[in-house]
Design a protein around this motif. Sequence first.
Motif, mmCIF file in Angstrom:
data_model
loop_
_atom_site.group_PDB
_atom_site.id
_atom_site.type_symbol
_atom_site.label_atom_id
_atom_site.label_comp_id
_atom_site.label_asym_id
_atom_site.label_seq_id
_atom_site.Cartn_x
_atom_site.Cartn_y
_atom_site.Cartn_z
ATOM 1 N N MET A 1 13.116 29.132 10.303
ATOM 2 C CA MET A 1 12.610 28.495 11.057
ATOM 3 C C MET A 1 13.373 29.006 12.778
ATOM 4 O O MET A 1 12.017 29.128 13.924
ATOM 5 C CB MET A 1 12.502 27.183 11.719
ATOM 6 N N GLU A 2 14.054 29.426 12.742
ATOM 7 C CA GLU A 2 14.162 30.135 14.296
ATOM 8 C C GLU A 2 13.228 32.006 14.392
ATOM 9 O O GLU A 2 12.941 32.026 15.333
ATOM 10 C CB GLU A 2 16.070 30.382 14.067
ATOM 11 N N HIS B 1 8.519 36.269 13.642
ATOM 12 C CA HIS B 1 8.260 36.793 12.303
ATOM 13 C C HIS B 1 6.199 37.156 12.316
ATOM 14 O O HIS B 1 6.281 37.648 11.785
ATOM 15 C CB HIS B 1 8.539 36.371 11.289
ATOM 16 N N ARG B 2 5.519 35.459 11.806
ATOM 17 C CA ARG B 2 4.182 35.876 13.094
ATOM 18 C C ARG B 2 3.877 36.892 14.067
ATOM 19 O O ARG B 2 2.773 37.320 13.287
ATOM 20 C CB ARG B 2 4.374 33.991 13.198
ATOM 21 N N ASP B 3 4.772 36.149 15.473
ATOM 22 C CA ASP B 3 4.311 38.102 16.037
ATOM 23 C C ASP B 3 4.172 39.139 15.184
ATOM 24 O O ASP B 3 3.367 40.192 15.553
ATOM 25 C CB ASP B 3 5.086 37.540 17.224
ATOM 26 N N TYR B 4 5.225 40.049 14.813
ATOM 27 C CA TYR B 4 4.961 40.810 13.802
ATOM 28 C C TYR B 4 3.802 40.772 12.895
ATOM 29 O O TYR B 4 2.789 41.892 12.716
ATOM 30 C CB TYR B 4 6.348 41.074 13.366
ATOM 31 N N LEU B 5 3.238 39.483 11.904
ATOM 32 C CA LEU B 5 2.552 39.803 11.190
ATOM 33 C C LEU B 5 0.595 40.153 12.299
ATOM 34 O O LEU B 5 0.455 40.760 11.219
ATOM 35 C CB LEU B 5 2.328 38.578 10.175
ATOM 36 N N PRO C 1 10.789 40.408 11.792
ATOM 37 C CA PRO C 1 12.383 40.043 11.738
ATOM 38 C C PRO C 1 13.046 38.992 10.142
ATOM 39 O O PRO C 1 14.378 38.926 10.432
ATOM 40 C CB PRO C 1 11.545 38.854 12.749
ATOM 41 N N TYR C 2 12.253 38.654 9.474
ATOM 42 C CA TYR C 2 13.426 38.177 8.964
ATOM 43 C C TYR C 2 13.579 38.962 7.317
ATOM 44 O O TYR C 2 15.056 38.600 7.470
ATOM 45 C CB TYR C 2 11.716 37.743 8.073
ATOM 46 N N THR C 3 13.675 40.214 8.004
ATOM 47 C CA THR C 3 14.798 41.087 7.212
ATOM 48 C C THR C 3 15.824 41.384 7.827
ATOM 49 O O THR C 3 16.876 41.124 7.541
ATOM 50 C CB THR C 3 13.870 42.670 6.590
#
Length: 90
Positions: A17-18, A23-27, A68-70
Motif C-alpha cells: 500500500m505504501e 506502481h500505478r504511476d508506472y502502469l 516499483p513493486y519489484t
Amino acid sequence: MALFALQLKFTDPDRRMEVRPAHRDYLTELYAAGKLHTAGPFTDQTGALLIYDVADEAEVRDIIAKDPYTAADVYEIVTLQEWQQLFPPA
C-alpha cells in the motif's frame, strides 16, 4: 508483438500500500506507451493479473524489473506466460 500474462501473489500488504501510488504511476506510463494491455488486482486483494503487449519475454522481464513493486519486494510471480487473445478479436 506478443501478449504476456503475469499473475502475482502479494506477500507484504502494508508495504504494498505504501508503494502502490508509484506502481500505478508506472502502469499508467506503460499503458500510455502501449506496453500494458490491461491490469488489476483480484477483488480479494491477494494478487493481480497484468497483460503486457511487448516484443518478447526479455522485454516483459525488463518491465517487471523496473516496477516499483519489484524493488519493494511485495509479491511473488505465480505465472508469467505468453498469452493468446481470443476475444475480442485483435
